[in-house]
Design an enzyme around this catalytic site. Structure first.
Site, PDB file in Angstrom:
ATOM      1  N   LYS A 171       0.899  -1.356   0.086  1.00  0.00           N
ATOM      2  CA  LYS A 171       0.099   0.116  -0.045  1.00  0.00           C
ATOM      3  C   LYS A 171       0.723   1.161   0.014  1.00  0.00           C
ATOM      4  CE  LYS A 171      -4.064   2.058   2.579  1.00  0.00           C
ATOM      5  NZ  LYS A 171      -4.753   1.754   3.633  1.00  0.00           N
ATOM      6  N   SER A 216      -9.909   2.196   2.897  1.00  0.00           N
ATOM      7  CA  SER A 216      -8.976   3.065   1.841  1.00  0.00           C
ATOM      8  C   SER A 216      -8.126   1.983   1.230  1.00  0.00           C
ATOM      9  CB  SER A 216      -8.155   3.855   2.852  1.00  0.00           C
ATOM     10  OG  SER A 216      -7.115   3.394   3.595  1.00  0.00           O
ATOM     11  N   SER A 275     -10.499   0.050   7.082  1.00  0.00           N
ATOM     12  CA  SER A 275      -9.666   0.368   6.016  1.00  0.00           C
ATOM     13  C   SER A 275      -9.101  -0.983   5.453  1.00  0.00           C
ATOM     14  CB  SER A 275      -8.659   1.595   5.805  1.00  0.00           C
ATOM     15  OG  SER A 275      -9.149   2.644   5.623  1.00  0.00           O
TER      16      SER A 275
END
Lengths: 493, 495
Positions: A79, A159, A183
């Site tokens: 990420k 997210s 998330s």
């Protein structure tokens, strides 16, 4: 042999050890998959193919010499909130324009030390603020799943949308993710993947771009519970560079994974039966209860009375911390700088251009709730609510070992479908997940079936502090009962 | 709750054109913690160096960097609290003070707002007029320093040096217990002495290691507090005095003209000797304090506090009392000697096991004279405590006179060397041997019958004979021995 990209981490590890294929072959298969998918799915902000192949070649040597680490040669996505040495790190924001760290986050270092191969940096909501991966400066990330009813593209959740989408689409075998209010778990639920948010303090936050420091916690997204256990073991560590990390031994989660749930006391919190929750979510939850029960778990109804205050309190605490954490992006030392006539206008120009609308909204909310005259009414009160939420869980855990809830109140939606007029509509996605962050507990989302629209749905297990082993074990039971979801169709090829 | 501890005293009143005014002063002193590393990062705290030499990833607030408390700084704060006889708080909390400025990389300063590490204490001041007053300490907290902005190095841009960014400061807040500029100066001086004794701050104000925010208000005696102004960042004791004097006069003028004092933040201009308001932009902050979520509350047990207490050095007040009782020093002499620890240590080495009165006289007299002339502190004047001690021993055992000793001290200062050796080598030893002296005295009496005759009517002329002996012996004759001999020989009573 099935395609290499369909393998789980556990199986790939065995194949590599046996010499069925090389780490370079495994890496190249995934590179090919990324190349084919990235235009459609936009899961990668940046790829690092060359380094990945080099790295895989080193892994092959290590595997041959018998020095293989726990994740030797396994292709992962990172990420883009994790700082990676010499590799651009954006946090999905324009304000970190061309920022290239000279340091490696503790978690990525742990993974690389164990032999993991980074394929690239994954898309996310800007500064991890979002539940649909629609706030990224680098564009929407798309789920590999489509809605059967109208064929619409879907959001992968957020997210960690890039993480969930690329794991689900078989572009990487696993991915790092972070979870401040859901998330990891919400995108895992939307994409039919497994996502675990460990206990606050289990994984180091050092080198992870901060959103809300008291809530942020990193974890993996994978395709099976077993893979989650493998990755978490590598990611977790005590880190003296993070004062909030906890000095506890990291257990071997794989070892106890298949110990079953016989005698496990599973709590069902009545407050998670919210208005407007669809019947199919309700039915899924009941299925989960039945699966655990039939494997010998004891089902107990519990109450978490302050649940309804969790979301509003979260949307005070998280923006408050974010407003302060994001103050460092001022155009002075790194990232974007938009010149101005004086220092104030430089600040204003830089931050106006560098931050997207959702980030600005949260900075404004956070600044407001910390302001003189409002602090007591908002921030302080929210902190008190947080204490009460923790107490609810403490009480419940006197009677039960884990809690079972749905991960989300609804299945995945299409880009632009939610939150356009009212951001709260989007925020409601996190209604079942934020409580876990507020209390600092571990939580995992496991795929449990498909909706009537043919899209994945997830169940959430919430554990006692540092009992990741417990929720992984229960999750394994759920996964066994539900069966693995089929891979999404490769409509992008 | 704070209660005023001072009675109104006539000597502290300032005369205005419409009557007397009482001045009320409180100080916030920022003292840089003596430590090798910064408060939350491993960077060096050394003064100087090239700009941005001592900057870590944490100091530059790179994304994802986290602060980790430096225990050494915590210990220094506890020591300081103990030195101020203050309450040590076993649990304190770090807060973020949020504001934007280029030399504040994080966009917030980590400080302690609601729960400081040290609570109430006090500092006793001994004033010139022989009275003493106790100044209350409200609190001491730990915080980060900011970097330095420079607006003159580039025609269009400002430049920033982050070497100081993140250095540990102790903010020591007094109660409004001071009543004159003199007291405020004495307070800062005493505070600096205490910190230097403790080794927790070097007190070098010219390097920015100590600076003060000065709060001043005036009121009619017996009235409630007046409105105060705060003059920020005054960096010398002299300037603190000047800033206060200026503010007192300015405020009294305003009030006597029928005006009111604005509660405002000021800057002191040392060139003009004036205070002026900060631009409103510089002060209009809502700092949005909240507990720093990156740091757990700072907690330690009593055991640590007691361990540090046990290791404390003798503090200025204790030393002063001991000097007065052990060496018979006057309060005034004692106060001067203890002001700096090296001077006190110097004196003590000289005085130990020797004639204390002589030691005081020599240290406070000739040696201080030389030190002042050279513009150096006592211990750097170039005479070791051993050398001065030996000199005093030579006086005490009668080997040399006080007058010769002054010459020997000069020689030590100029050429160095051992006083005993110098006396020996230069033949400066006092002549006390009566046999040798007797011959000289007899000679003088025999050769000067006129003077002997004169002496019978004018006994005071014995001084002439003494002078003759001294001339003959080049000053080495023991004056007492000479006097005694002359009196015996010439059969006169004591002068």
């Amino acid at each position: 042999m099935s395609e290499l990209t369909d393998l789980t981490i556990a199986k790939a590890r065995k194949g590599l050890a046996k010499g069925d294929f090389s780490a370079v072959e495994l890496c190249e298969a995934h590179i090919k998959a990324v190349d084919a998918a990235n235009e459609a799915l936009n899961t990668f902000i940046m790829t690092t193919f060359e380094q990945a192949v080099e790295r895989a070649a080193q892994s092959d040597k290590k595997i041959k010499s018998g020095d293989a680490g726990a994740l030797e040669g396994i292709p992962l996505g990172i990420k883009d909130l994790f700082c990676t040495t010499d590799v651009q790190t954006t946090a999905g924001s324009h304000i970190l324009d061309k920022f290239t760290p000279v340091y490696e986050s503790t978690i990525t270092k742990n993974l690389f030390d164990d032999g993991a191969v980074m394929i690239g940096k994954l898309n996310l909501d800007e500064f991890a603020m979002g539940s649909s991966n629609e706030t990224s400066y680098f564009g929407n990330c798309i789920s590999p799943w489509k809605r059967k009813t109208d064929g619409a593209n879907l959001v992968p959740g957020g997210s960690s949308g890039g993480s969930a989408s690329s794991v689900s689409a078989r572009l990487v075998m696993g991915a790092t993710a972070t979870d401040t209010g859901g998330s990891i778990r919400q995108p895992a639920a939307f994409t039919g993947t497994v996502g675990i948010k460990p206990t606050y303090g289990r994984c180091s936050r050092w080198g992870v771009v901060a959103f809300a420091s008291s809530l942020d916690q990193a974890g993996p997204i994978t395709r099976t519970v077993e893979d989650a256990a493998i990755m978490l073991k590598s990611m977790a560590s005590y880190d003296a560079k993070d004062t909030t990390s906890v000095d506890l031994p990291v257990p071997d989660y794989e070892k106890t994974l298949r110990d079953g749930v016989k005698g496990l006391r599973v709590g069902i919190p009545k407050e998670y039966r919210v208005d407007g929750m669809s019947d199919e979510i309700e039915q899924l939850w009941q299925k989960g209860i039945d699966w655990l029960k039939s494997e010998g778990a004891e089902i107990i109804d519990v109450s978490l009375p302050h649940t309804k205050y969790a979301l509003p309190a979260y949307y005070i605490v998280a923006p408050a911390e974010a407003s302060s954490n994001l103050a460092r992006y001022d155009g002075v030392r790194y990232g974007l700088r938009v010149p101005g006539d004086d220092i104030l206008s430089m600040y204003e120009n830089t931050r106006a251009e560098g931050f997207g609308a959702e980030v600005k909204r949260r900075i404004m909310i956070g600044t407001y709730v910390l302001s003189a005259g409002y602090y007591d009414a908002y921030y302080l009160k929210a902190q008190k609510v947080r204490t009460l939420i923790k107490r609810d869980f403490d009480e419940a855990y006197k009677k039960v070992d884990v809690l079972l809830t749905p991960t989300t109140p609804s299945p995945a939606f299409a880009p632009g479908e939610k939150g356009g007029d009212d951001p709260v509509e989007m925020y409601l996605n996190d209604i079942f997940t934020v409580t876990v962050n507020m209390a600092g507990l571990p939580g995992i989302s496991v795929p449990a079936g498909l909706s009537s629209e043919g899209t994945p749905l997830g169940l959430q297990l919430i554990g006692k502090p540092f009992d990741e082993a417990g929720i992984l074990r229960a999750a394994q039971t759920l996964e066994d009962a539900a069966g693995l979801l089929p891979a999404p169709e490769r409509w992008w090829v | 709750m704070y209660k005023e501890s001072r009675e109104t005293e006539k000597k502290n009143l300032v005369q205005g054109s419409t009557g007397d005014w009482e001045v009320v002063i409180g100080l916030e002193v920022h003292a840089q913690v003596t430590s090798n590393a910064k408060l939350f990062s491993g960077s060096s705290t050394q003064f100087g160096g090239e700009p941005n030499d001592h900057v870590s990833l944490v100091d530059a607030a790179m994304p994802g960097m986290l602060p980790v408390i430096n225990e050494a700084c915590v210990h220094q704060a506890i020591r300081t609290g103990l030195g101020l006889r203050a309450k040590i708080n076993n649990r304190s909390v770090f807060d973020r003070k949020n504001y934007f400025y280029p030399d504040l990389p994080q966009g917030y300063q980590i400080s302690q707002f609601k729960h400081p590490i040290v609570g109430e204490g006090d500092v006793v001041l001994d004033l010139k007029d022989g009275t003493s007053v106790t100044i209350g300490i409200e609190r001491l907290h730990l915080e980060q320093d900011a970097g330095k902005s420079n607006h003159d190095l580039h025609p269009k841009h400002s430049v920033v040096d982050l070497n100081r960014s993140g250095v540990a400061l102790m903010e020591i807040v007094s109660y409004p217990d001071m009543r004159s500029a003199e007291e405020a100066k004495a307070y800062v001086t005493k505070l600096r002495t205490i910190l230097r004794y403790l080794g927790t701050c070097d007190g070098n104000m010219d390097e920015g290691s100590m600076r003060a925010d000065v709060n001043v208000s005036v009121r009619r005696p017996g009235d409630p507090w007046g409105t105060r102004t705060e003059t920020k960042n005054v960096n010398s004791i002299r300037f603190i005095g000047q800033a206060i004097e200026y503010e007192i006069n300015r405020q009294i003028d305003v009030l006597e003209d029928g005006g009111t004092i604005d509660q405002e933040t000021l800057l002191f201009d040392p060139k003009k000797g004036e205070t002026r308001p900060m631009r409103s932009k510089e002060e209009a902050h809502d700092y949005r304090y909240f507990p720093d979520p990156d740091l757990l509350p700072l907690e330690f047990d009593d055991e640590l506090v007691e361990k540090l207490r046990g290791e404390l050095p003798e503090l200025p007040d204790e030393k002063k009392d001991r000097f007065m009782s052990d060496y018979g020093l006057s309060p005034y002499d004692a106060e001067i000697l203890i002001a700096a620890r090296p001077s006190a240590d110097y004196f003590e080495k000289v005085a130990k096991g020797r004639d204390a009165k002589l030691a005081v006289n020599w240290v406070m007299g000739d040696l201080s004279g030389h030190a002042n002339a050279k513009g150096v502190p006592l211990h750097e004047v170039g005479v070791s405590p051993d050398q001065l001690g030996q000199l005093i021993e030579l006086i005490t055992d009668g080997t040399i006179s006080g007058k010769i000793a002054k010459d020997v001290l000069e020689i030590v200062l100029e050429e160095g060397g051992n006083p005993a050796d110098i006396v020996e080598a230069k033949g400066l030893k006092q002549m006390s041997d009566t046999g040798e002296l007797e011959t000289i005295v007899d000679d003088i009496i025999t050769n000067n019958p006129k003077q002997v005759e004169q002496l019978k009517t004018k006994p005071k002329t014995i001084g002439w004979f003494v002078g003759q002996v001294m001339q003959k012996t080049k000053g080495k004759a023991n004056p007492q021995a000479v006097n005694k001999l002359l009196q015996d020989k010439l059969e006169i009573g004591e002068g």
